[in-house]
Design a protein around this motif. Structure first.
Motif, PDB file in Angstrom:
ATOM      1  N   ILE A  66      42.593  29.724  53.540  1.00  0.00           N
ATOM      2  CA  ILE A  66      43.624  29.219  52.620  1.00  0.00           C
ATOM      3  C   ILE A  66      42.977  28.649  51.357  1.00  0.00           C
ATOM      4  CG2 ILE A  66      45.555  27.613  52.328  1.00  0.00           C
ATOM      5  CD1 ILE A  66      46.074  29.879  54.375  1.00  0.00           C
ATOM      6  N   ASP A  67      41.851  27.944  51.514  1.00  0.00           N
ATOM      7  CA  ASP A  67      41.139  27.421  50.341  1.00  0.00           C
ATOM      8  C   ASP A  67      40.732  28.552  49.406  1.00  0.00           C
ATOM      9  OD1 ASP A  67      41.166  24.649  51.056  1.00  0.00           O
ATOM     10  OD2 ASP A  67      39.587  25.059  52.515  1.00  0.00           O
ATOM     11  N   GLU A  80      42.383  40.954  48.973  1.00  0.00           N
ATOM     12  CA  GLU A  80      40.945  41.239  49.098  1.00  0.00           C
ATOM     13  C   GLU A  80      40.253  40.167  49.939  1.00  0.00           C
ATOM     14  OE1 GLU A  80      38.578  42.227  45.609  1.00  0.00           O
ATOM     15  OE2 GLU A  80      40.415  42.919  44.619  1.00  0.00           O
ATOM     16  N   ILE A  81      40.604  38.912  49.710  1.00  0.00           N
ATOM     17  CA  ILE A  81      40.010  37.806  50.468  1.00  0.00           C
ATOM     18  C   ILE A  81      40.356  37.950  51.950  1.00  0.00           C
ATOM     19  CG2 ILE A  81      40.111  35.293  50.866  1.00  0.00           C
ATOM     20  CD1 ILE A  81      38.572  35.994  48.334  1.00  0.00           C
ATOM     21  N   ILE A  82      41.621  38.187  52.251  1.00  0.00           N
ATOM     22  CA  ILE A  82      42.063  38.326  53.640  1.00  0.00           C
ATOM     23  C   ILE A  82      41.327  39.485  54.312  1.00  0.00           C
ATOM     24  CG2 ILE A  82      44.027  38.854  55.137  1.00  0.00           C
ATOM     25  CD1 ILE A  82      45.789  37.440  52.939  1.00  0.00           C
ATOM     26  N   GLU A  98      49.281  37.780  59.878  1.00  0.00           N
ATOM     27  CA  GLU A  98      50.238  36.736  59.475  1.00  0.00           C
ATOM     28  C   GLU A  98      50.087  36.393  57.999  1.00  0.00           C
ATOM     29  OE1 GLU A  98      50.160  33.214  61.926  1.00  0.00           O
ATOM     30  OE2 GLU A  98      49.974  34.421  63.756  1.00  0.00           O
ATOM     31  N   LEU A  99      48.844  36.295  57.535  1.00  0.00           N
ATOM     32  CA  LEU A  99      48.594  35.965  56.131  1.00  0.00           C
ATOM     33  C   LEU A  99      49.081  37.079  55.215  1.00  0.00           C
ATOM     34  CD1 LEU A  99      45.011  34.444  56.439  1.00  0.00           C
ATOM     35  CD2 LEU A  99      47.149  33.202  56.061  1.00  0.00           C
ATOM     36  N   ARG A 109      51.119  32.086  45.547  1.00  0.00           N
ATOM     37  CA  ARG A 109      51.354  30.656  45.340  1.00  0.00           C
ATOM     38  C   ARG A 109      52.030  29.987  46.529  1.00  0.00           C
ATOM     39  NH1 ARG A 109      47.877  31.105  42.063  1.00  0.00           N
ATOM     40  NH2 ARG A 109      47.006  30.158  43.899  1.00  0.00           N
ATOM     41  N   SER A 110      52.508  30.771  47.487  1.00  0.00           N
ATOM     42  CA  SER A 110      53.105  30.165  48.676  1.00  0.00           C
ATOM     43  C   SER A 110      52.053  29.487  49.548  1.00  0.00           C
ATOM     44  CB  SER A 110      53.863  31.216  49.493  1.00  0.00           C
ATOM     45  OG  SER A 110      52.957  32.149  50.070  1.00  0.00           O
ATOM     46  N   PHE A 111      50.768  29.769  49.282  1.00  0.00           N
ATOM     47  CA  PHE A 111      49.692  29.134  50.036  1.00  0.00           C
ATOM     48  C   PHE A 111      49.299  27.788  49.428  1.00  0.00           C
ATOM     49  CE2 PHE A 111      49.286  33.630  51.026  1.00  0.00           C
ATOM     50  CZ  PHE A 111      49.162  33.598  52.396  1.00  0.00           C
ATOM     51  N   GLY A 112      49.841  27.483  48.266  1.00  0.00           N
ATOM     52  CA  GLY A 112      49.559  26.209  47.613  1.00  0.00           C
ATOM     53  C   GLY A 112      49.251  26.418  46.145  1.00  0.00           C
ATOM     54  N   THR A 113      49.160  25.320  45.435  1.00  0.00           N
ATOM     55  CA  THR A 113      48.851  25.396  44.017  1.00  0.00           C
ATOM     56  C   THR A 113      47.446  25.958  43.829  1.00  0.00           C
ATOM     57  OG1 THR A 113      48.070  23.120  44.061  1.00  0.00           O
ATOM     58  CG2 THR A 113      50.351  23.474  43.367  1.00  0.00           C
TER      59      THR A 113
END
Length: 126
Positions: A66-67, A80-82, A98-99, A109-113
């Motif tokens: 997530i970070d 790409e990260i996933i 899931e991700l 942006r649903s993962f955070g700012t």
């Protein structure tokens, strides 16, 4: 002498009242949508999140998927990260799935700012 009412700019605002038939004539598609059963129900919405001001101790901290996703600009970068983390055994295939689903449905942006450069320095205990 015919008394014509002079239109004021405020008369043109969309919140003015309409006769139902006049509304149907002027906005037929919108009237049809309003009369139909709701097809899409909005159960909630996101507002701009305020970053937590609580300072943290990051010594020994290992960033999570997530970070890394929060550093991305686009959905494609996040994908790409996933994919990379799954291929290298950093996350399970189940978590990757899931991700990806969350990413497709809600966006990066649903993962955070977005975590900009220097985020950890600004949020660490000194």
């Amino acid at each position: 002498m015919v008394d014509k009412k002079k239109k004021r700019p405020i008369d043109e605002f969309p919140w003015q009242e309409y006769d139902k038939e006049e509304f149907k004539e002027k906005y037929p598609h919108l009237a049809k949508e309003l009369e139909e059963e709701p097809g899409l129900v909005i159960e909630g919405y996101r507002v701009e999140e305020e970053e937590e001001e609580e300072l943290m101790d990051f010594s020994g901290y290992n960033p999570t998927v997530i970070d890394f996703i929060r550093r991305c600009e686009t959905d494609e970068e996040a994908l790409e990260i996933i994919n990379w983390m799954e291929e290298h055994g950093e996350i399970t295939p189940e978590l990757a799935k899931e991700l990806r689903i969350k990413l497709v449905k809600e966006g990066v942006r649903s993962f955070g700012t977005k975590k900009e450069w220097g985020w950890y320095e600004r949020h660490r205990k000194r």
